[in-house]
Design a protein around this motif. Structure first.
Motif, PDB file in Angstrom:
ATOM      1  N   HIS A   1       1.162  -1.522   0.233  1.00 33.99           N
ATOM      2  CA  HIS A   1      -0.254  -0.076   0.017  1.00 33.99           C
ATOM      3  C   HIS A   1       0.903   1.100  -0.107  1.00 33.99           C
ATOM      4  CE1 HIS A   1      -3.249   3.069   1.182  1.00 33.99           C
ATOM      5  NE2 HIS A   1      -3.464   2.020   1.095  1.00 33.99           N
ATOM      6  N   ALA A   2       2.062   1.133   0.480  1.00 34.67           N
ATOM      7  CA  ALA A   2       3.102   1.951   1.111  1.00 34.67           C
ATOM      8  C   ALA A   2       3.626   2.823  -0.085  1.00 34.67           C
ATOM      9  CB  ALA A   2       3.670   2.105   1.757  1.00 34.67           C
ATOM     10  N   ALA A   3       3.798   1.253  -1.460  1.00 33.61           N
ATOM     11  CA  ALA A   3       4.851   2.022  -2.469  1.00 33.61           C
ATOM     12  C   ALA A   3       3.247   2.373  -3.462  1.00 33.61           C
ATOM     13  CB  ALA A   3       4.652   0.549  -2.944  1.00 33.61           C
ATOM     14  N   LEU A   4       2.443   1.976  -3.991  1.00 37.25           N
ATOM     15  CA  LEU A   4       1.136   2.805  -4.297  1.00 37.25           C
ATOM     16  C   LEU A   4       1.283   4.214  -4.060  1.00 37.25           C
ATOM     17  CD1 LEU A   4      -1.602   0.537  -4.344  1.00 37.25           C
ATOM     18  CD2 LEU A   4      -0.105   1.068  -6.071  1.00 37.25           C
ATOM     19  N   ASP A   5       1.488   5.101  -2.875  1.00 37.52           N
ATOM     20  CA  ASP A   5       1.239   6.281  -2.806  1.00 37.52           C
ATOM     21  C   ASP A   5      -0.019   6.735  -2.745  1.00 37.52           C
ATOM     22  OD1 ASP A   5       1.938   8.430  -1.227  1.00 37.52           O
ATOM     23  OD2 ASP A   5       2.702   9.040  -3.356  1.00 37.52           O
ATOM     24  N   GLY A   6       0.176   7.757  -3.437  1.00 35.07           N
ATOM     25  CA  GLY A   6      -1.486   8.570  -3.374  1.00 35.07           C
ATOM     26  C   GLY A   6      -2.755   7.164  -4.692  1.00 35.07           C
ATOM     27  N   TYR A   7      -1.912   6.328  -5.087  1.00 30.04           N
ATOM     28  CA  TYR A   7      -2.499   6.090  -6.278  1.00 30.04           C
ATOM     29  C   TYR A   7      -3.655   4.568  -6.027  1.00 30.04           C
ATOM     30  CZ  TYR A   7       0.838   8.423  -8.827  1.00 30.04           C
ATOM     31  OH  TYR A   7       1.654   9.787  -9.382  1.00 30.04           O
ATOM     32  N   PHE A   8      -3.683   4.692  -4.856  1.00 30.09           N
ATOM     33  CA  PHE A   8      -4.241   3.319  -4.731  1.00 30.09           C
ATOM     34  C   PHE A   8      -6.032   3.937  -3.973  1.00 30.09           C
ATOM     35  CE2 PHE A   8      -7.560   1.355  -0.809  1.00 30.09           C
ATOM     36  CZ  PHE A   8      -7.277   0.318  -1.113  1.00 30.09           C
ATOM     37  N   SER A   9      -6.647   2.882  -5.040  1.00 27.49           N
ATOM     38  CA  SER A   9      -8.130   3.479  -4.906  1.00 27.49           C
ATOM     39  C   SER A   9      -8.830   2.401  -4.748  1.00 27.49           C
ATOM     40  CB  SER A   9      -8.214   4.174  -6.102  1.00 27.49           C
ATOM     41  OG  SER A   9     -10.094   4.304  -6.779  1.00 27.49           O
ATOM     42  N   PRO A  10     -10.159   2.084  -3.437  1.00 21.99           N
ATOM     43  CA  PRO A  10     -10.937   0.906  -4.025  1.00 21.99           C
ATOM     44  C   PRO A  10     -11.508   0.813  -5.481  1.00 21.99           C
ATOM     45  CG  PRO A  10     -11.439   2.555  -2.252  1.00 21.99           C
ATOM     46  CD  PRO A  10     -10.513   2.772  -3.174  1.00 21.99           C
ATOM     47  N   THR A  11     -11.904   2.216  -5.923  1.00 17.26           N
ATOM     48  CA  THR A  11     -12.717   1.527  -7.411  1.00 17.26           C
ATOM     49  C   THR A  11     -11.984   1.766  -8.370  1.00 17.26           C
ATOM     50  OG1 THR A  11     -12.624   3.837  -7.957  1.00 17.26           O
ATOM     51  CG2 THR A  11     -14.697   2.853  -6.682  1.00 17.26           C
ATOM     52  N   LEU A  12     -12.423   0.813  -9.485  1.00 11.88           N
ATOM     53  CA  LEU A  12     -11.297   1.221 -10.212  1.00 11.88           C
ATOM     54  C   LEU A  12     -11.050   2.238 -11.105  1.00 11.88           C
ATOM     55  CD1 LEU A  12     -12.292  -2.793 -12.341  1.00 11.88           C
ATOM     56  CD2 LEU A  12     -10.127  -1.373 -10.918  1.00 11.88           C
ATOM     57  N   ARG A  13     -10.078   3.539 -10.808  1.00 12.39           N
ATOM     58  CA  ARG A  13      -9.725   3.643 -11.718  1.00 12.39           C
ATOM     59  C   ARG A  13      -8.762   4.763 -11.557  1.00 12.39           C
ATOM     60  NH1 ARG A  13      -9.717   9.280  -8.155  1.00 12.39           N
ATOM     61  NH2 ARG A  13      -9.462   8.303  -6.110  1.00 12.39           N
ATOM     62  N   LEU A  14      -7.995   5.313 -12.816  1.00 15.86           N
ATOM     63  CA  LEU A  14      -6.487   5.566 -12.841  1.00 15.86           C
ATOM     64  C   LEU A  14      -6.762   7.685 -12.308  1.00 15.86           C
ATOM     65  CD1 LEU A  14      -5.432   3.881 -16.083  1.00 15.86           C
ATOM     66  CD2 LEU A  14      -4.919   3.971 -12.317  1.00 15.86           C
ATOM     67  N   ARG A  15      -5.927   8.231 -11.663  1.00 12.09           N
ATOM     68  CA  ARG A  15      -5.563  10.050 -11.995  1.00 12.09           C
ATOM     69  C   ARG A  15      -5.267  10.606 -13.262  1.00 12.09           C
ATOM     70  NH1 ARG A  15      -5.518   7.674  -6.525  1.00 12.09           N
ATOM     71  NH2 ARG A  15      -6.837   8.792  -4.883  1.00 12.09           N
ATOM     72  N   GLU A  16      -5.470  11.407 -13.111  1.00  8.60           N
ATOM     73  CA  GLU A  16      -4.893  12.361 -14.209  1.00  8.60           C
ATOM     74  C   GLU A  16      -3.406  11.650 -14.325  1.00  8.60           C
ATOM     75  OE1 GLU A  16      -4.728  16.686 -16.114  1.00  8.60           O
ATOM     76  OE2 GLU A  16      -6.300  16.781 -14.165  1.00  8.60           O
ATOM     77  N   HIS A  17      -2.238  12.145 -13.509  1.00  7.31           N
ATOM     78  CA  HIS A  17      -1.250  11.813 -13.847  1.00  7.31           C
ATOM     79  C   HIS A  17      -0.720  10.465 -13.375  1.00  7.31           C
ATOM     80  CE1 HIS A  17      -0.655  16.193 -15.242  1.00  7.31           C
ATOM     81  NE2 HIS A  17      -1.560  16.448 -13.979  1.00  7.31           N
ATOM     82  N   HIS A  18      -1.333   9.899 -12.905  1.00  2.00           N
ATOM     83  CA  HIS A  18      -0.964   8.512 -12.816  1.00  2.00           C
ATOM     84  C   HIS A  18      -0.055   7.934 -13.175  1.00  2.00           C
ATOM     85  CE1 HIS A  18      -3.271   5.256 -10.493  1.00  2.00           C
ATOM     86  NE2 HIS A  18      -2.290   4.683 -10.575  1.00  2.00           N
ATOM     87  N   GLU A  19       0.637   6.871 -12.332  1.00  2.00           N
ATOM     88  CA  GLU A  19       1.783   6.462 -13.011  1.00  2.00           C
ATOM     89  C   GLU A  19       2.341   4.811 -13.234  1.00  2.00           C
ATOM     90  OE1 GLU A  19       5.185   8.120 -11.158  1.00  2.00           O
ATOM     91  OE2 GLU A  19       4.579  10.112 -10.679  1.00  2.00           O
ATOM     92  N   LEU A  20       2.480   4.499 -13.080  1.00  4.03           N
ATOM     93  CA  LEU A  20       2.703   3.061 -13.414  1.00  4.03           C
ATOM     94  C   LEU A  20       3.649   2.269 -12.403  1.00  4.03           C
ATOM     95  CD1 LEU A  20       1.863   0.361 -14.159  1.00  4.03           C
ATOM     96  CD2 LEU A  20       4.004   0.253 -15.888  1.00  4.03           C
ATOM     97  N   ILE A  21       3.278   1.829 -11.683  1.00  5.13           N
ATOM     98  CA  ILE A  21       3.925   1.950  -9.710  1.00  5.13           C
ATOM     99  C   ILE A  21       4.914   0.546 -10.316  1.00  5.13           C
ATOM    100  CG2 ILE A  21       4.075   1.314  -7.471  1.00  5.13           C
ATOM    101  CD1 ILE A  21       3.716   4.144  -8.363  1.00  5.13           C
ATOM    102  N   ASP A  22       6.243   0.208 -10.124  1.00  4.86           N
ATOM    103  CA  ASP A  22       6.960  -0.504 -11.062  1.00  4.86           C
ATOM    104  C   ASP A  22       8.351  -1.011  -9.755  1.00  4.86           C
ATOM    105  OD1 ASP A  22       8.818   1.232 -11.215  1.00  4.86           O
ATOM    106  OD2 ASP A  22       8.950   0.698 -13.620  1.00  4.86           O
ATOM    107  N   HIS A  23       7.718  -0.064  -8.579  1.00  4.75           N
ATOM    108  CA  HIS A  23       9.097  -0.453  -7.039  1.00  4.75           C
ATOM    109  C   HIS A  23       8.545  -0.754  -6.121  1.00  4.75           C
ATOM    110  CE1 HIS A  23       7.015   3.444  -6.688  1.00  4.75           C
ATOM    111  NE2 HIS A  23       7.066   3.410  -5.560  1.00  4.75           N
TER     112      HIS A  23
END
Length: 113
Positions: A1-23
């Motif tokens: 959850h920490a690696a996702l930072d602010g990109y975690f969402s319980p719904t299926l959605r991507l934010r405008e400046h969403h990044e692919l988390i690969d760390h």
């Protein structure tokens, strides 16, 4: 959850400046939170005097993995394209791969026959 930072969402959605988390754990597994929850509920199932409790958790996570993941992966594929395809080739879906695909270097392949 920490690696996702602010990109975690319980719904299926991507934010405008969403990044692919690969760390973090995502460097090895595409869906580490599903893996962790499944392992937790399997453990509860095996250790509990009331196996239905763990069984219910396994059923819920199994349903999410079956119903939600195809939509989640399609969303990521549309947004990140070839980068997501490369990421999937390097990582395991729920467990780390025994052998990993090489990281893309950006350099031309010099080993052509």
């Amino acid at each position: 959850h920490a690696a996702l930072d602010g990109y975690f969402s319980p719904t299926l959605r991507l934010r405008e400046h969403h990044e692919l988390i690969d760390h973090g754990p995502y460097a090895w597994i595409q869906h580490p939170m599903y893996t962790a929850f499944m392992g937790f509920f399997i453990g509860i199932f095996l250790l509990s005097a009331q196996p239905w409790i763990g069984g219910l958790g396994v059923a819920v996570i199994g349903s999410l993995m079956t119903l939600r993941l195809p939509k989640e992966e399609a969303l990521l594929q549309r947004r990140f394209g070839e980068r997501y395809v490369d990421y999937k080739a390097r990582t395991g879906r729920f467990l780390p791969r025994l052998t990993r695909a090489p990281e893309p270097s950006g350099l031309p392949d010099t080993n052509s026959d």
